[in-house]
Enzyme design. Structure first.
Site, PDB file in Angstrom:
ATOM      1  N   HIS A 297       1.726   4.251  -2.983  1.00 30.04           N
ATOM      2  CA  HIS A 297       1.640   5.717  -2.850  1.00 30.04           C
ATOM      3  C   HIS A 297       2.822   6.401  -3.547  1.00 30.04           C
ATOM      4  O   HIS A 297       2.667   7.461  -4.150  1.00 30.04           O
ATOM      5  CB  HIS A 297       1.671   6.128  -1.376  1.00 30.04           C
TER       6      HIS A 297
ATOM      7  N   HIS B 183       0.832  -1.208   0.000  1.00 29.45           N
ATOM      8  CA  HIS B 183       0.000   0.000   0.000  1.00 29.45           C
ATOM      9  C   HIS B 183       0.871   1.265   0.000  1.00 29.45           C
ATOM     10  O   HIS B 183       0.634   2.192  -0.792  1.00 29.45           O
ATOM     11  CB  HIS B 183      -0.909  -0.035   1.244  1.00 29.45           C
ATOM     12  N   GLU B 184       1.885   1.290   0.870  1.00 27.85           N
ATOM     13  CA  GLU B 184       2.726   2.501   0.982  1.00 27.85           C
ATOM     14  C   GLU B 184       3.588   2.695  -0.271  1.00 27.85           C
ATOM     15  O   GLU B 184       3.770   3.825  -0.739  1.00 27.85           O
ATOM     16  CB  GLU B 184       3.609   2.441   2.232  1.00 27.85           C
TER      17      GLU B 184
HETATM   18 ZN    ZN Z   1      -2.778   5.129   1.985  1.00 25.43          ZN
END
Ligand code: ZN
Length: 203
Positions: free
Chosen positions: A156, A152-153
């Site tokens: 980003h 998830h990170e």
């Molecule tokens: Zn996030």
């Protein structure tokens, strides 16, 4: 200091972040930024925060999954998600160099899509190369919830949000997830929402 977390729609969340040099990582001021990001993540609270979420287009993220966050979650839920505490650390310039073919699917949220959640399929295990806060190369293999946080990170930092990967029919407010799907097995959620097509599980 608590930094402002930007919300989906801010262009910085959609731009690939810039890698940092070792000199930049060791620059005066970087440790203050890390402290502010850590404090902002804890204050939210969240288990990860990427620099674009505080308006900075650089390849930096902080992660921490505290034991006290897990204390209120049922042991069977923690076991199903393979979720265990992760000590605070910072990653610069992270790259996923290996994804497991095996995937898992769970509801996921994001501090930059505040108040919402959706089902996201991700690799169960990943290997990540990154630089630590001293600029030293590190390699990390992670499984379960920790692997999900990393994916998830790192998304980003590549201008991606979980909503790009989610099963769109599952997109819900956090309140509605708690109201309707608390403790419901994921296959039942899929069936009740009328999701019939086969998932390939590919990233
Ligand atoms: Zn996030």
């Amino acid at each position: 200091m608590r930094l402002k977390i930007v919300q989906t729609g801010e262009p910085v969340l959609r731009a690939p972040a810039r890698p940092l040099s070792v000199d930049e990582i060791n620059m005066p001021g970087m440790s203050e930024l890390l402290t502010h990001m850590r404090d902002t993540m804890r204050d939210a609270p969240g288990v990860g925060l990427a620099a674009p979420q505080v308006g900075l287009g650089i390849q930096l993220a902080v992660i921490e999954d505290r034991a006290d966050y897990l204390a209120g979650i049922k042991p069977e839920i923690l076991a199903e998600r393979e979720r265990a505490p992760v000590q605070y650390f910072a990653l610069f310039n992270p790259r996923i160099v290996k994804y497991s073919e095996e995937t898992t699917e769970f509801f996921e949220g994001c501090l930059s899509v505040a108040g919402f959640s959706g089902l996201v399929r991700r690799s169960r295990t990943v290997t990540v190369e990154y630089l630590n806060e001293l600029g030293e190369p590190q390699t990390l293999e992670a499984s379960g919830w920790f692997a999900r946080i990393l994916q998830h990170e790192i998304d980003h930092l590549n201008g991606r949000l979980y909503i790009d990967r989610m099963e769109t029919r599952t997109f819900s407010t956090m309140d509605n997830i708690a109201r309707h799907w608390n403790g419901v097995p994921i296959p039942v959620v899929r069936e009740k929402l009328g999701i019939t097509e086969d998932q390939t599980g590919e990233n």
